[in-house]
Design a protein around this motif. Structure first.
Motif, PDB file in Angstrom:
ATOM      1  N   LEU A  86       9.875   8.035 -24.587  1.00 61.05           N
ATOM      2  CA  LEU A  86       9.484   9.353 -25.069  1.00 61.05           C
ATOM      3  C   LEU A  86       9.240  10.331 -23.928  1.00 61.05           C
ATOM      4  N   GLN A  87       9.102   9.811 -22.716  1.00 60.49           N
ATOM      5  CA  GLN A  87       8.845  10.649 -21.548  1.00 60.49           C
ATOM      6  C   GLN A  87       9.616  10.098 -20.355  1.00 60.49           C
ATOM      7  N   VAL A  88       9.789  10.928 -19.351  1.00 64.36           N
ATOM      8  CA  VAL A  88      10.508  10.509 -18.154  1.00 64.36           C
ATOM      9  C   VAL A  88       9.811   9.333 -17.481  1.00 64.36           C
ATOM     10  N   SER A  89       8.480   9.341 -17.480  1.00 63.10           N
ATOM     11  CA  SER A  89       7.747   8.243 -16.857  1.00 63.10           C
ATOM     12  C   SER A  89       8.042   6.909 -17.531  1.00 63.10           C
ATOM     13  N   HIS A  90       8.359   6.935 -18.814  1.00 62.49           N
ATOM     14  CA  HIS A  90       8.732   5.707 -19.518  1.00 62.49           C
ATOM     15  C   HIS A  90      10.066   5.175 -19.001  1.00 62.49           C
ATOM     16  N   ILE A  91      10.994   6.077 -18.693  1.00 60.36           N
ATOM     17  CA  ILE A  91      12.281   5.660 -18.126  1.00 60.36           C
ATOM     18  C   ILE A  91      12.058   5.028 -16.760  1.00 60.36           C
ATOM     19  N   GLN A  92      11.234   5.663 -15.950  1.00 52.12           N
ATOM     20  CA  GLN A  92      10.958   5.125 -14.619  1.00 52.12           C
ATOM     21  C   GLN A  92      10.367   3.723 -14.704  1.00 52.12           C
ATOM     22  N   ALA A  93       9.425   3.537 -15.609  1.00 56.13           N
ATOM     23  CA  ALA A  93       8.814   2.215 -15.779  1.00 56.13           C
ATOM     24  C   ALA A  93       9.846   1.204 -16.269  1.00 56.13           C
ATOM     25  N   ALA A  94      10.726   1.616 -17.181  1.00 53.61           N
ATOM     26  CA  ALA A  94      11.743   0.704 -17.719  1.00 53.61           C
ATOM     27  C   ALA A  94      12.699   0.236 -16.630  1.00 53.61           C
ATOM     28  N   VAL A  95      13.089   1.138 -15.730  1.00 53.75           N
ATOM     29  CA  VAL A  95      13.975   0.766 -14.626  1.00 53.75           C
ATOM     30  C   VAL A  95      13.276  -0.233 -13.702  1.00 53.75           C
ATOM     31  N   ILE A  96      12.036   0.068 -13.344  1.00 51.36           N
ATOM     32  CA  ILE A  96      11.277  -0.831 -12.469  1.00 51.36           C
ATOM     33  C   ILE A  96      11.149  -2.215 -13.090  1.00 51.36           C
ATOM     34  N   CYS A  97      10.843  -2.260 -14.380  1.00 49.47           N
ATOM     35  CA  CYS A  97      10.589  -3.541 -15.041  1.00 49.47           C
ATOM     36  C   CYS A  97      11.864  -4.334 -15.289  1.00 49.47           C
ATOM     37  N   SER A  98      12.937  -3.666 -15.671  1.00 46.50           N
ATOM     38  CA  SER A  98      14.179  -4.404 -15.894  1.00 46.50           C
ATOM     39  C   SER A  98      14.710  -4.971 -14.577  1.00 46.50           C
ATOM     40  N   LYS A  99      14.482  -4.247 -13.497  1.00 48.68           N
ATOM     41  CA  LYS A  99      14.894  -4.768 -12.194  1.00 48.68           C
ATOM     42  C   LYS A  99      14.004  -5.938 -11.775  1.00 48.68           C
ATOM     43  N   LYS A 100      12.715  -5.799 -11.985  1.00 51.59           N
ATOM     44  CA  LYS A 100      11.772  -6.858 -11.622  1.00 51.59           C
ATOM     45  C   LYS A 100      12.040  -8.137 -12.393  1.00 51.59           C
ATOM     46  N   LEU A 101      12.389  -8.003 -13.679  1.00 54.09           N
ATOM     47  CA  LEU A 101      12.599  -9.165 -14.547  1.00 54.09           C
ATOM     48  C   LEU A 101      14.060  -9.585 -14.624  1.00 54.09           C
ATOM     49  N   ASN A 102      14.919  -8.885 -13.880  1.00 54.74           N
ATOM     50  CA  ASN A 102      16.343  -9.225 -13.819  1.00 54.74           C
ATOM     51  C   ASN A 102      17.006  -9.184 -15.200  1.00 54.74           C
ATOM     52  N   ILE A 103      16.762  -8.099 -15.916  1.00 51.75           N
ATOM     53  CA  ILE A 103      17.399  -7.875 -17.213  1.00 51.75           C
ATOM     54  C   ILE A 103      18.377  -6.721 -17.067  1.00 51.75           C
ATOM     55  N   ASN A 104      19.628  -6.958 -17.417  1.00 52.67           N
ATOM     56  CA  ASN A 104      20.637  -5.901 -17.307  1.00 52.67           C
ATOM     57  C   ASN A 104      20.289  -4.732 -18.218  1.00 52.67           C
ATOM     58  N   LEU A 105      20.469  -3.516 -17.702  1.00 51.46           N
ATOM     59  CA  LEU A 105      20.088  -2.299 -18.407  1.00 51.46           C
ATOM     60  C   LEU A 105      21.336  -1.582 -18.902  1.00 51.46           C
ATOM     61  N   ARG A 106      21.418  -1.340 -20.206  1.00 54.37           N
ATOM     62  CA  ARG A 106      22.485  -0.526 -20.778  1.00 54.37           C
ATOM     63  C   ARG A 106      21.885   0.803 -21.209  1.00 54.37           C
ATOM     64  N   ILE A 107      22.462   1.895 -20.734  1.00 54.90           N
ATOM     65  CA  ILE A 107      21.899   3.229 -20.945  1.00 54.90           C
ATOM     66  C   ILE A 107      22.698   3.942 -22.024  1.00 54.90           C
ATOM     67  N   ARG A 108      22.021   4.372 -23.083  1.00 53.20           N
ATOM     68  CA  ARG A 108      22.715   5.041 -24.182  1.00 53.20           C
ATOM     69  C   ARG A 108      22.090   6.396 -24.461  1.00 53.20           C
ATOM     70  N   SER A 109      22.925   7.411 -24.527  1.00 51.92           N
ATOM     71  CA  SER A 109      22.458   8.733 -24.945  1.00 51.92           C
ATOM     72  C   SER A 109      23.126   9.087 -26.262  1.00 51.92           C
ATOM     73  N   GLY A 110      24.440   9.400 -26.222  1.00 54.15           N
ATOM     74  CA  GLY A 110      25.135   9.759 -27.458  1.00 54.15           C
ATOM     75  C   GLY A 110      25.893   8.626 -28.112  1.00 54.15           C
ATOM     76  N   GLY A 111      26.034   7.485 -27.415  1.00 50.58           N
ATOM     77  CA  GLY A 111      26.760   6.356 -27.990  1.00 50.58           C
ATOM     78  C   GLY A 111      28.264   6.551 -28.041  1.00 50.58           C
ATOM     79  N   HIS A 112      28.778   7.479 -27.205  1.00 46.24           N
ATOM     80  CA  HIS A 112      30.182   7.858 -27.273  1.00 46.24           C
ATOM     81  C   HIS A 112      31.121   6.822 -26.668  1.00 46.24           C
ATOM     82  N   ASP A 113      30.612   5.912 -25.850  1.00 45.15           N
ATOM     83  CA  ASP A 113      31.479   5.007 -25.106  1.00 45.15           C
ATOM     84  C   ASP A 113      32.473   4.284 -26.017  1.00 45.15           C
ATOM     85  N   TYR A 114      33.762   4.475 -25.761  1.00 48.93           N
ATOM     86  CA  TYR A 114      34.809   3.932 -26.636  1.00 48.93           C
ATOM     87  C   TYR A 114      34.822   2.410 -26.680  1.00 48.93           C
TER      88      TYR A 114
END
Length: 454
Positions: free
Chosen positions: A96-124
């Protein structure tokens, strides 16, 4: 943000208790995924200030959540990647906020979980919400970050968050000015005004990105090379784009009298920002430099009559598109290209006929070889095509990626690799067709005679 209810504010503590209390352990078949979920939630709490605490009940969705499928499917366009046989994310997080994105990046990297980023879902090829190479991944869904703000009539600029739809950006700009607009539109920021003003990416003047360390950077902080790379250089390769600063153009009183514009209106499901195009489909693309002869066109029509629901879209280029340098942004398909073609087949009967339809579009694409661009045969990155090649999870190969990289970006691919190597050397932001970093053996090292691009 208002304080959370007391029941929500103690959730992280409860989750921690679940992790360390043997008597509350889950069945073994659920343990790996649920341990990841709980560890991620705890990490988010640790890296989020109390003033921006995360309401997990509204932002965190696991496969056991009643609305998990609804959230997963909300903006996904290609139903091929929603089939039961396709690997699903271990969870979805909607910050809901930019700080949430920052925390998500830090945590997914720390826990070694691949991050998929979706905004509009347009990817064919569904790379923003599915994976063919990662055994475990999460979706960072930016759909709730959709503000269009700081709309300045004097400087003719506006900021748009990554979750905002083009329609929302158009609407907010129109509220401030009846004679200005932003030249985006159809697929990947090319639209009806591109021959006069270029692509949407040609009209971006700043951006906010969260890098692999969780830092929020603007254009000045990220540097000009990274700013160049993110304007069309394979989304999801360099960081999480939070917002774009758009440069308006005065359009309403500049239109040629002979130009015809139409608006197509249709009904759709209730819900802001939802995709209206949902099919099982496979697409390919081409750029054409010379007119296709009549015999070539006849072959297209013949093949179209053999398919149930074929579609092709031909977009003229030229104009301002030809006047902008191939290296101005990663999109290189400029001077000399007459038009771009999209080839699509779509169907509604699921996996049962997928092979037949995909075989048809591949054969059509092969048939067109003599009539389209060569050395390399070029493609449009926003009509993503995994037939061109894929990275293999974290083990990306620069040599193998060059096959699809030069098709999308031509000579700009080498610069994208250099930027990636410097900005995200550990390849944290990755997917099947993300830009790879150079292997360590090829990197230029200060004070040594290492091999690298110059």
């Amino acid at each position: 943000m208002a304080p959370l209810p007391s029941s929500s504010s103690i959730l992280p503590l409860l989750l921690l208790c679940l992790l360390i209390t043997p008597s509350l352990a889950f069945p073994k078949r659920h343990q790996p995924a649920q341990k990841q979920q709980y560890r991620f939630l705890q990490c988010l709490s640790d890296h989020t200030k109390k003033t921006t605490a995360i309401p997990f009940s509204r932002t965190f969705f696991t496969p056991d959540s009643s609305n998990f499928s609804t959230v997963l499917n909300s903006t996904a366009q290609n139903l091929r990647y929603l089939l039961p046989s396709v690997l699903k994310p271990v969870f979805i997080f909607t910050p809901l906020q930019v700080s949430h994105i920052q925390a998500a990046v830090i945590c997914s990297k720390k826990l070694n979980i691949n991050l998929r980023i979706r905004s509009g879902g347009h990817d064919y090829e569904g790379l923003s919400y599915a994976s063919k190479t990662e055994s475990s991944f999460l979706i960072l869904d930016l759909s709730k970050l959709r503000a269009v703000y700081d709309i300045d009539v004097t400087s003719k600029t506006a900021w748009a968050q990554a979750g905002a739809t083009i329609g929302e950006a158009y609407y907010r700009i129109a509220e401030k000015s009846r004679t200005h607009g932003f030249p985006a539109g159809l697929c990947g920021a090319y639209g009806g005004m591109m021959r006069k003003y270029g692509l949407g990416a040609d009209n971006v003047v700043d951006a906010l990105i969260v890098d692999a360390s969780g830092k929020l950077l603007d254009r000045k902080a990220m540097g000009e090379d990274v700013f160049w790379a993110i304007r069309g250089g394979a989304g999801g390769s360099f960081g999480v784009i939070v917002a774009w600063k758009l440069k308006w153009q005065q359009v309403a009183d500049k239109l040629d009298d002979n130009l015809f514009i139409r608006v197509i209106i249709t009904t759709g499901p209730i819900g802001n920002g939802q995709s209206l195009f949902k099919n099982y489909f496979k697409a390919k693309s081409d750029f054409v430099r010379d007119p296709i002869p009549e015999t070539g066109l006849e072959g297209i029509w013949k093949r179209f009559l053999q398919e149930d629901s074929p579609l092709t879209i031909w977009n003229p280029l030229g104009g301002q598109m030809a006047r902008i340098s191939e290296s101005a942004i990663p999109f290189p398909h400029r001077k000399g290209n007459a038009f771009m073609i999209q080839w699509v087949t779509n169907w509604q009967d699921g996996a049962s006929s997928s092979a037949r339809h995909m075989d048809w579009v591949r054969k059509l694409h092969n048939y067109m070889t003599p009539y389209v661009s060569k050395k390399p045969r070029t493609s449009y990155v926003n009509y993503r095509d995994l037939d061109l090649g894929m990275n293999k999870g974290g083990n990306t190969s620069f040599i193998e990626a060059s096959a699809w990289g030069t098709s999308y970006f031509k000579g700009n691919f080498n610069k994208l690799v250099q930027v990636k190597t410097k900005f995200d050397p550990e390849n944290f932001f990755r997917h099947e067709q993300s830009i790879p970093p150079l292997p360590v053996s090829m990197r230029k090292r200060k004070g040594r005679g290492g091999v690298g691009f110059h």
